[in-house]
Design an enzyme around this catalytic site. Structure first.
Site, short mmCIF file in Angstrom:
data_model
loop_
_atom_site.label_atom_id
_atom_site.label_comp_id
_atom_site.label_asym_id
_atom_site.label_seq_id
_atom_site.Cartn_x
_atom_site.Cartn_y
_atom_site.Cartn_z
N CYS A 112 0.80 -1.22 0.00
CA CYS A 112 0.00 0.00 0.00
C CYS A 112 0.84 1.27 0.00
O CYS A 112 0.29 2.37 -0.08
CB CYS A 112 -0.94 0.00 1.20
SG CYS A 112 -1.96 -1.48 1.29
N LYS A 165 -9.84 7.94 2.59
CA LYS A 165 -10.21 6.57 2.20
C LYS A 165 -11.70 6.28 2.42
O LYS A 165 -12.27 5.40 1.77
CB LYS A 165 -9.35 5.55 2.95
CG LYS A 165 -7.92 5.45 2.45
CD LYS A 165 -7.14 4.35 3.18
CE LYS A 165 -5.76 4.13 2.58
NZ LYS A 165 -4.85 5.26 2.83
N HIS A 213 -9.81 2.22 -0.09
CA HIS A 213 -8.37 1.95 0.00
C HIS A 213 -7.93 1.40 -1.34
O HIS A 213 -8.25 0.28 -1.71
CB HIS A 213 -8.10 0.95 1.12
CG HIS A 213 -6.64 0.82 1.45
ND1 HIS A 213 -5.64 1.33 0.64
CD2 HIS A 213 -6.00 0.23 2.50
CE1 HIS A 213 -4.46 1.06 1.18
NE2 HIS A 213 -4.66 0.40 2.31
N HIS A 265 -2.73 7.88 6.44
CA HIS A 265 -3.00 6.58 5.82
C HIS A 265 -4.41 6.15 6.20
O HIS A 265 -5.15 5.66 5.37
CB HIS A 265 -1.96 5.57 6.27
CG HIS A 265 -2.01 4.28 5.51
ND1 HIS A 265 -1.92 4.23 4.14
CD2 HIS A 265 -2.14 2.99 5.93
CE1 HIS A 265 -1.98 2.95 3.74
NE2 HIS A 265 -2.13 2.19 4.81
N PHE A 322 1.61 -3.35 4.13
CA PHE A 322 1.96 -4.67 4.65
C PHE A 322 3.42 -4.97 4.30
O PHE A 322 3.90 -4.61 3.22
CB PHE A 322 1.05 -5.73 4.03
CG PHE A 322 -0.30 -5.86 4.69
CD1 PHE A 322 -0.71 -4.97 5.67
CD2 PHE A 322 -1.17 -6.88 4.33
CE1 PHE A 322 -1.96 -5.08 6.27
CE2 PHE A 322 -2.42 -7.00 4.92
CZ PHE A 322 -2.81 -6.11 5.90
N GLU A 381 -1.24 5.24 14.06
CA GLU A 381 -0.89 6.44 13.30
C GLU A 381 -1.11 7.69 14.15
O GLU A 381 -0.31 8.63 14.11
CB GLU A 381 -1.70 6.52 12.00
CG GLU A 381 -1.23 7.63 11.08
CD GLU A 381 -1.81 7.57 9.68
OE1 GLU A 381 -1.31 8.32 8.82
OE2 GLU A 381 -2.75 6.77 9.45
#
Length: 406
Positions: A158, A330, A335, A298, A394, A309
């Site tokens: 991502c 998002k 996403h 994010h 990831f 975060e």
């Protein structure tokens, strides 16, 4: 660092569930609209998650006008979206490549895969090799415009397209390129990936409320909603942009890319890896923490990401964190995985250019653990001198981009 090596953004293109161009997507973001709906690309009735942020069905007709039929047949949906976004960005920049040494124009994209999946195979079993090549999107841009510089893709989950933007910035600052086409694309609204993310309980299952399903930083968040799309920027040296009197949206002042080296899916506890990445990005950009006014987070709407975060921002910025505006888009465009860094980077640039921070929608049930200013539900006109765009993937792939008002 000389002025010649400053990096500026002179063109942008975007395909999302909110629009087939930058202007439409931006206007819908400002209005706080959601592009999430029931999945129509395939029968999702047997899946836990049956909603996604799909690009409009009009996209294929839209792209027919831009790409010849024979060429389209050699591309997946992901690659077609990349080309459409690249075409818009290059046209928007007003650049004439004939005026450049073409070996000094690079293309770097964040691409996880071209999404050559079972759905693609059902449509056609021809051109298997070129449709499935992960480097196909960057190659097609290079071939379409005759760009002979470095041409490659980055695959870091991502954070892929944020990595690509950072590497493009580095090429310009080091003097290796005058212009770099950067960005990314992704299209994983298909059974295998939806089911796979359901297995690890990363996606929302709030199917009865598609447009309210993704709710970053809220107490009732239950995962992200899959999106698809593409984002492309034209990065130029300031010298190049000035020489042709180009419009400039913002400066890409710096970036950081790091590896958490901890867990294949979970971020480091308490967001210490995220904090380190943001701190390194500020140092690379030569920007002080109290010069940042906005962060495009994010913000996946998963329990750990949003918590860590937030903690990472507080660790990096200290008391200044209370003065920051933070939002996750998002909830509106989904996403978009490999495309997230590029799409959200463009949103960050537009936020600076328009002096407007777009909201975190569906923020109706605040999490008492998360206490930053998340720009609840409505856009905010504000002074934005500099901003961060965060992408965390990831595998522990972290990226932070630093943009400044030009």
């Amino acid at each position: 660092m000389t002025n010649e090596n400053r990096t500026v953004i002179t063109g942008m293109g975007m395909i999302t569930s909110l629009g087939l161009d930058v202007e439409t997507t931006w206007n819908n973001l400002v209005e706080g609209r959601s592009g999430v709906k029931e999945i129509s690309l395939f029968d999702a009735s047997n899946l836990e998650t049956r909603i996604a942020a799909e690009v409009s069905a009009e996209f294929e007709k839209f792209v027919e006008k831009q790409i010849a039929r024979r060429t389209r047949k050699q591309m997946t949906r992901t690659t077609r979206m990349t080309m459409a976004a690249a075409n818009e960005a290059i046209k928007d920049s007003g650049i004439n490549f004939d005026n450049y040494e073409r070996t000094r124009i690079a293309v770097i994209l964040g691409v996880i895969t071209t999404s050559y999946n079972d759905m693609e195979k059902e449509q056609s079993d021809s051109h298997v090799i070129v449709r499935s090549m992960p480097n196909a999107p960057s190659a097609w841009i290079s071939m379409t415009y005759g760009l002979e510089g470095p041409n490659f893709n980055v695959s870091t989950a991502c954070a892929a397209s944020a990595y690509a933007i950072g590497l493009g910035n580095q090429m310009i600052k080091s003097g290796l390129a005058d212009v770099v086409i950067v960005g990314g694309a992704d299209s994983h609204i298909e059974p295998l990936h939806i089911a796979g993310f359901n297995q690890i309980m990363a996606m929302s299952v709030r199917n009865d409320e598609p447009q309210k399903a993704c709710r970053p930083f809220s107490a009732t968040r239950d995962g992200f909603v899959m999106g698809e799309g593409a984002g492309v920027m034209v990065l130029e040296s300031e010298k190049s942009a000035k020489a042709r009197n180009a419009k400039v949206y913002a400066e890409l002042a710096g970036y950081a890319i790091t590896s958490e080296a901890t867990d294949i899916t979970a971020p480091k506890e308490n967001g210490v890896g995220m904090a380190k990445t943001m701190r390194m990005a500020l140092e690379n950009a030569g920007v002080k923490h109290d010069e940042i006014d906005y962060i495009n987070a994010h913000g996946t709407s998963t329990y750990l990401n949003d918590k860590y975060e937030t903690l990472g921002i507080k660790e990096c910025f200290g008391d200044w964190a209370k003065s920051l505006a933070v939002s996750s888009t998002k909830a509106m465009h989904g996403h978009t995985l490999g495309a997230a860094g590029a799409i959200e980077g463009i949103v960050t640039v537009l936020s600076i250019h328009n002096q407007m921070a777009v909201p975190t929608i569906n923020y109706d049930d605040p999490d008492p653990e998360l206490d930053l200013d998340y720009i609840p539900n409505q856009s905010r006109a504000m002074n934005i001198r500099a901003a961060l765009s965060n992408s965390f993937g990831f595998g522990g792939h972290n990226a932070t981009l630093v943009f400044k008002k030009y």
